[in-house]
Design a protein around this motif. Structure first.
Motif, PDB file in Angstrom:
ATOM      1  N   PHE A   1      39.279  30.651  41.097  1.00 43.49           N
ATOM      2  CA  PHE A   1      39.713  29.778  40.009  1.00 43.49           C
ATOM      3  C   PHE A   1      40.094  30.620  38.808  1.00 43.49           C
ATOM      4  O   PHE A   1      39.395  31.590  38.490  1.00 43.49           O
ATOM      5  CB  PHE A   1      38.602  28.813  39.615  1.00 43.49           C
ATOM      6  CG  PHE A   1      38.342  27.768  40.644  1.00 43.49           C
ATOM      7  CD1 PHE A   1      39.280  26.775  40.863  1.00 43.49           C
ATOM      8  CD2 PHE A   1      37.195  27.808  41.405  1.00 43.49           C
ATOM      9  CE1 PHE A   1      39.045  25.803  41.830  1.00 43.49           C
ATOM     10  CE2 PHE A   1      36.967  26.833  42.373  1.00 43.49           C
ATOM     11  CZ  PHE A   1      37.885  25.833  42.588  1.00 43.49           C
ATOM     12  N   GLU A   2      41.146  30.245  38.178  1.00 42.52           N
ATOM     13  CA  GLU A   2      41.474  30.939  36.939  1.00 42.52           C
ATOM     14  C   GLU A   2      40.842  30.193  35.778  1.00 42.52           C
ATOM     15  O   GLU A   2      40.666  28.967  35.858  1.00 42.52           O
ATOM     16  CB  GLU A   2      42.990  31.027  36.760  1.00 42.52           C
ATOM     17  CG  GLU A   2      43.728  29.749  37.123  1.00 42.52           C
ATOM     18  CD  GLU A   2      45.176  30.049  37.444  1.00 42.52           C
ATOM     19  OE1 GLU A   2      46.033  29.591  36.675  1.00 42.52           O
ATOM     20  OE2 GLU A   2      45.434  30.764  38.439  1.00 42.52           O
ATOM     21  N   PRO A   3      40.476  30.930  34.758  1.00 37.02           N
ATOM     22  CA  PRO A   3      39.811  30.284  33.620  1.00 37.02           C
ATOM     23  C   PRO A   3      40.759  29.283  32.973  1.00 37.02           C
ATOM     24  O   PRO A   3      41.941  29.551  32.798  1.00 37.02           O
ATOM     25  CB  PRO A   3      39.523  31.454  32.675  1.00 37.02           C
ATOM     26  CG  PRO A   3      40.516  32.494  33.050  1.00 37.02           C
ATOM     27  CD  PRO A   3      40.730  32.353  34.522  1.00 37.02           C
TER      28      PRO A   3
ATOM     29  N   ALA B   1      37.941  38.718  27.872  1.00 35.11           N
ATOM     30  CA  ALA B   1      38.161  37.375  28.419  1.00 35.11           C
ATOM     31  C   ALA B   1      36.884  36.544  28.356  1.00 35.11           C
ATOM     32  O   ALA B   1      35.837  36.943  28.855  1.00 35.11           O
ATOM     33  CB  ALA B   1      38.649  37.489  29.863  1.00 35.11           C
TER      34      ALA B   1
END
Lengths: 245, 245
Positions: free
Chosen positions: B2-4, A67
DNA sequence: GCCTGTCTGATTGTCGGACAATAATATGCG
DNA sequence: CGCATATTATTGTCCGACAATCAGACAGGC
């Protein structure tokens, strides 16, 4: 009389060369691939050619990116990657829900049996937690469908057989949409699923393979009744809502 | 927390765009894809980018080339393409022969049942011809193994269920090497296989689902005995001889 | 010591253009 | 019309380029 003498473009031979190395475990999982430039140098081809080869490996799930990362690593194909391939193949083969259901019915009792025989304590706990989550959930049907799928997947994990694990995913993925309809339209569906899951968990806990298989047979048979009650034609094709993530 | 925030490179979005069109049947099977230059123009990207996207589609079997041809056509993934993906995935998941065998045992009786219920006259004839071919063959064990695999595949076809058809291929592919050893080392193997096939063909002819399933159960159980008699450890990993075509 | 900001190099994603080989198509001829 | 031949289109491969960004080093402030 003569068969065409084979010729394969460089990008293909290249991807096969790397794939063989991976399958042969010379490149081990988690290891970083050489950079594109380096591969180009070693194989004496252009970087564009290398990139085409890498795209092939990428889409069979043999290499992937961490990721937010840039470089490629050797990975084993994930459940999702295998499942995606299989389910899109089935979509294009005009598979109907009844076909998937039939396969599910054929294979799940075997999985339940294997799970009962070999489940570890952790796997059992996972399974039970899936069942609890489904039972505890009153809300959205989308989540309920996920829970049902998770239950089957957990059972696959408990069987400790990678074949079952990988097989489960695509079948469930294809059934999800119609399963959602069932849960919506058939009032007693949730209760019946809950009950079957409970019995299966118990049987797996007691390592009672035959009981587990029997309940699983009932469970899957229930699905079929669900289709009828929910007025979903068995010949509905799967994946019309796009079998994609 | 936070999500990417996602970002996908162009070659990926491109391949997904085309794939969706195929899955949605807007691009129909057998239809020719636009040329690379044309795709580059329409999507407003460079031809190199288009090519990377095409390689992805190519390796998931959604597009392919006709023999000796140059242009790409929309194709449905073949048994081989799906099987290749699945079996290489299983290879990397350290699947053992016993795992594959277990899956086979779980699923084949269901296939036999379905085949008995739905077989067409042609499919029955195919099946019978496979059995005859195996029985008539005295020679090379490699061919014998192929015949056995063909029999299972024919049964899958007879079930008229694409799921079964596609599932069969990778399992058989992985079992072939060990099956060859069995045929080599176990003297009575051929006779037992021949007998089981005969009974299955008869049951399928008579549309006797339960008998077909029962004989298939015996048949697969025999394989396991075969492993023991041939002294193949059940925990042998599959695909060590390269799960590749 | 740990977090922050900055710098540098390496690597990927994308682009443009080029050219040989050959498949696809049009052309001409019998 | 069928067939050989010339033209064109298309793919496979190469080269070189550049922006974005990731990884690591390095220094400064709390």
């Amino acid at each position: 009389m003569f068969e065409p003498l084979g010729y394969a473009p460089a990008y293909l031979r290249l991807s096969e060369a790397i794939r063989d190395r991976i399958l042969r475990r010379e490149l081990k999982e988690g290891q970083a691939l050489p950079t594109e430039t380096e591969l180009a140098r070693q194989f004496e081809v252009n970087r564009s050619t290398v990139r085409e080869a890498l795209r092939k490996l990428e889409s069979s799930g043999l290499v992937g990116r961490r990721a937010g990362g840039k470089r490629l690593f050797v990975t084993r194909p994930t459940r999702e990657s295998v499942g995606g391939g299989l389910s899109q193949a089935l979509t294009l083969h005009e598979t109907r829900v009844v076909d998937v259901w039939e396969a599910l019915q054929a294979v799940q009792p075997g999985i339940a049996r294997a799970a009962a025989l070999r489940r570890s304590t952790e796997a059992l706990e996972q399974l039970a937690s899936c069942a609890r989550r489904f039972a505890g959930r009153r809300g959205d049907r989308e989540f309920a469908v996920e829970d049902v799928a998770d239950f089957f997947n957990a059972l696959g994990e408990a069987s400790d057989n990678p074949v079952f694990v990988l097989l489960n995913e695509p079948l469930l993925r294809l059934l999800k949409p119609s399963l959602a309809v069932i849960i919506d339209r058939v009032p007693q569906a949730r209760a019946r699923i809950e009950s079957a899951q409970k019995h299966i968990v118990d049987a797996v806990r007691d390592r009672d393979a035959e009981t587990a298989a029997m309940w699983m047979t009932r469970h899957t048979r229930d699905f079929r009744r669900g289709y009828e009650v929910a007025c979903i034609p068995l010949s509905t094709e799967v994946g019309q809502d796009l079998g994609v993530a």
